[in-house]
Design a protein around this motif. Structure first.
Motif, mmCIF file in Angstrom:
data_model
loop_
_atom_site.group_PDB
_atom_site.id
_atom_site.type_symbol
_atom_site.label_atom_id
_atom_site.label_comp_id
_atom_site.label_asym_id
_atom_site.label_seq_id
_atom_site.Cartn_x
_atom_site.Cartn_y
_atom_site.Cartn_z
ATOM 1 N N GLU A 18 -18.062 3.113 32.784
ATOM 2 C CA GLU A 18 -18.331 1.859 32.082
ATOM 3 C C GLU A 18 -19.478 2.022 31.089
ATOM 4 O O GLU A 18 -19.432 1.472 29.990
ATOM 5 N N ALA A 19 -20.501 2.782 31.466
ATOM 6 C CA ALA A 19 -21.627 3.018 30.557
ATOM 7 C C ALA A 19 -21.168 3.806 29.334
ATOM 8 O O ALA A 19 -21.590 3.515 28.204
ATOM 9 N N GLY A 20 -20.297 4.802 29.534
ATOM 10 C CA GLY A 20 -19.770 5.568 28.403
ATOM 11 C C GLY A 20 -18.945 4.703 27.462
ATOM 12 O O GLY A 20 -19.075 4.805 26.235
ATOM 13 N N ASP A 21 -18.101 3.846 28.033
ATOM 14 C CA ASP A 21 -17.308 2.928 27.205
ATOM 15 C C ASP A 21 -18.208 1.966 26.445
ATOM 16 O O ASP A 21 -17.974 1.668 25.268
ATOM 17 N N ARG A 22 -19.250 1.480 27.115
ATOM 18 C CA ARG A 22 -20.182 0.552 26.477
ATOM 19 C C ARG A 22 -20.930 1.232 25.329
ATOM 20 O O ARG A 22 -21.084 0.656 24.244
ATOM 21 N N ARG A 23 -21.367 2.494 25.538
ATOM 22 C CA ARG A 23 -22.056 3.228 24.467
ATOM 23 C C ARG A 23 -21.137 3.435 23.271
ATOM 24 O O ARG A 23 -21.563 3.312 22.117
ATOM 25 N N GLN A 24 -19.868 3.745 23.544
ATOM 26 C CA GLN A 24 -18.906 3.977 22.470
ATOM 27 C C GLN A 24 -18.688 2.688 21.663
ATOM 28 O O GLN A 24 -18.656 2.722 20.430
ATOM 29 N N MET A 25 -18.557 1.568 22.344
ATOM 30 C CA MET A 25 -18.344 0.295 21.643
ATOM 31 C C MET A 25 -19.598 -0.130 20.865
ATOM 32 O O MET A 25 -19.487 -0.678 19.765
ATOM 33 N N ALA B 223 -21.811 1.935 19.538
ATOM 34 C CA ALA B 223 -21.882 2.810 18.360
ATOM 35 C C ALA B 223 -20.913 2.336 17.284
ATOM 36 O O ALA B 223 -21.244 2.331 16.089
ATOM 37 N N LEU B 224 -19.716 1.915 17.693
ATOM 38 C CA LEU B 224 -18.738 1.412 16.728
ATOM 39 C C LEU B 224 -19.224 0.115 16.089
ATOM 40 O O LEU B 224 -19.106 -0.068 14.871
ATOM 41 N N LYS B 225 -19.790 -0.773 16.888
ATOM 42 C CA LYS B 225 -20.316 -2.035 16.356
ATOM 43 C C LYS B 225 -21.446 -1.779 15.361
ATOM 44 O O LYS B 225 -21.512 -2.393 14.298
ATOM 45 N N GLU B 226 -22.328 -0.845 15.709
ATOM 46 C CA GLU B 226 -23.443 -0.488 14.819
ATOM 47 C C GLU B 226 -22.922 0.104 13.511
ATOM 48 O O GLU B 226 -23.418 -0.224 12.428
ATOM 49 N N ALA B 227 -21.907 0.962 13.596
ATOM 50 C CA ALA B 227 -21.338 1.566 12.391
ATOM 51 C C ALA B 227 -20.666 0.506 11.525
ATOM 52 O O ALA B 227 -20.765 0.556 10.281
ATOM 53 N N ARG B 228 -19.990 -0.450 12.136
ATOM 54 C CA ARG B 228 -19.353 -1.534 11.364
ATOM 55 C C ARG B 228 -20.397 -2.382 10.664
ATOM 56 O O ARG B 228 -20.233 -2.761 9.498
ATOM 57 N N ASN B 229 -21.490 -2.705 11.363
ATOM 58 C CA ASN B 229 -22.562 -3.492 10.749
ATOM 59 C C ASN B 229 -23.190 -2.746 9.584
ATOM 60 O O ASN B 229 -23.475 -3.336 8.539
ATOM 61 N N GLU B 230 -23.414 -1.450 9.773
ATOM 62 C CA GLU B 230 -24.028 -0.643 8.713
ATOM 63 C C GLU B 230 -23.129 -0.562 7.484
ATOM 64 O O GLU B 230 -23.591 -0.738 6.356
ATOM 65 N N SER B 231 -21.828 -0.330 7.679
ATOM 66 C CA SER B 231 -20.928 -0.224 6.534
ATOM 67 C C SER B 231 -20.769 -1.567 5.842
ATOM 68 O O SER B 231 -20.689 -1.633 4.610
ATOM 69 N N ALA B 232 -20.766 -2.677 6.598
ATOM 70 C CA ALA B 232 -20.673 -4.002 5.980
ATOM 71 C C ALA B 232 -21.935 -4.311 5.180
ATOM 72 O O ALA B 232 -21.862 -4.871 4.077
ATOM 73 N N LYS B 233 -23.086 -3.928 5.726
ATOM 74 C CA LYS B 233 -24.355 -4.172 5.031
ATOM 75 C C LYS B 233 -24.421 -3.372 3.732
ATOM 76 O O LYS B 233 -24.822 -3.891 2.696
ATOM 77 N N ALA C 2 -16.822 6.365 6.507
ATOM 78 C CA ALA C 2 -16.224 7.517 7.180
ATOM 79 C C ALA C 2 -16.690 7.593 8.631
ATOM 80 O O ALA C 2 -15.903 7.907 9.530
ATOM 81 N N ARG C 3 -17.956 7.287 8.873
ATOM 82 C CA ARG C 3 -18.476 7.290 10.247
ATOM 83 C C ARG C 3 -17.769 6.212 11.075
ATOM 84 O O ARG C 3 -17.366 6.446 12.212
ATOM 85 N N GLU C 4 -17.602 5.029 10.477
ATOM 86 C CA GLU C 4 -16.904 3.945 11.166
ATOM 87 C C GLU C 4 -15.459 4.338 11.472
ATOM 88 O O GLU C 4 -14.966 4.130 12.588
ATOM 89 N N ALA C 5 -14.775 4.922 10.501
ATOM 90 C CA ALA C 5 -13.388 5.338 10.705
ATOM 91 C C ALA C 5 -13.287 6.420 11.778
ATOM 92 O O ALA C 5 -12.349 6.417 12.589
ATOM 93 N N ALA C 6 -14.241 7.338 11.803
ATOM 94 C CA ALA C 6 -14.223 8.401 12.806
ATOM 95 C C ALA C 6 -14.412 7.826 14.210
ATOM 96 O O ALA C 6 -13.740 8.247 15.158
ATOM 97 N N LEU C 7 -15.299 6.853 14.361
ATOM 98 C CA LEU C 7 -15.512 6.237 15.678
ATOM 99 C C LEU C 7 -14.293 5.433 16.118
ATOM 100 O O LEU C 7 -13.918 5.449 17.292
ATOM 101 N N GLU C 8 -13.651 4.730 15.182
ATOM 102 C CA GLU C 8 -12.429 3.997 15.515
ATOM 103 C C GLU C 8 -11.316 4.956 15.922
ATOM 104 O O GLU C 8 -10.583 4.709 16.881
ATOM 105 N N ALA C 9 -11.181 6.056 15.188
ATOM 106 C CA ALA C 9 -10.149 7.043 15.505
ATOM 107 C C ALA C 9 -10.405 7.688 16.855
ATOM 108 O O ALA C 9 -9.475 7.937 17.621
#
Length: 194
Positions: free
Chosen positions: A110-117, A119-129, A145-152
């Motif tokens: 659960e901690a690994g899944d939470r860290r992954q989500m 990181a993805l949320k942070e990358a989405r915020n950064e790319s939107a900003k 590209a970082r956001e796409a890599a995390l989603e993939a």
């Protein structure tokens, strides 16, 4: 039902790549199966020990169960509550009971899944900003590209591979030539080829 790759273990994802027709089990189904298997094994082990205790109490010479202390919950438990690996490899003071191991594994996943989500949320915020601020094209593309890599990675279970980074010399075939394998130039001062 259809699940994304993050719901499966790395071995299951690799198995699906090698054999697309293979039957796969998700992490939650594997956990449920493991719990059922542990319960069945505990019930099987408890049945003979209960018979031994009854016969021992009738005969006067009692059967004394061996207790081990779990290092996580600090409870003295019978031998059946521990796996063989915990008893033999960890030893006293470090061994954990099956229930504590199960809880720790679930919390770790659960901690690994939470860290992954996160990181993805942070990358989405950064790319939107960066897109909203009108930042440079390079920074925006890197963030996207970082956001796409995390989603993939979330969908496929494959980590992104960075190409073109690292040293280009000293790896693999073709590094030879006149210069020796250890980087020495075979006694030539200037390294020139004769």
């Amino acid at each position: 039902k259809r699940l994304i790759a993050s719901e499966f273990s790395k071995k299951m994802v690799a198995k699906s790549r090698t054999n697309p027709q293979a039957v796969l089990k998700c992490k939650s189904c594997i956990d449920l199966g493991a719990v059922a298997e542990r319960d069945a094994a505990a019930a099987k082990r408890a049945a003979p020990s209960a018979a031994n205790q009854r016969s021992g109490s009738e005969g006067g010479g009692g059967f004394v169960p061996v207790l081990h202390v779990c290092s996580a919950c600090s409870v003295a438990l019978p031998l059946e509550a521990f796996s063989r690996a915990q008893l033999t490899q960890k030893g006293p003071g470090k061994q954990r009971c099956a229930n504590c191991l199960n809880v720790a594994g679930t919390l770790e996943r659960e901690a690994g899944d939470r860290r992954q989500m996160e990181a993805l949320k942070e990358a989405r915020n950064e790319s939107a900003k960066l897109s909203a601020n009108g930042a440079g094209a390079r920074e925006t593309v890197v963030a996207l590209a970082r956001e796409a890599a995390l989603e993939a990675e979330l969908v496929t279970g494959l980590k992104p591979v960075r190409l073109g980074s690292g040293r280009s010399l000293g790896r693999g075939r073709g590094r030879g030539g006149r210069i020796g394998a250890n980087g020495r130039n075979d006694g030539r001062v200037d390294g020139s080829l004769v």
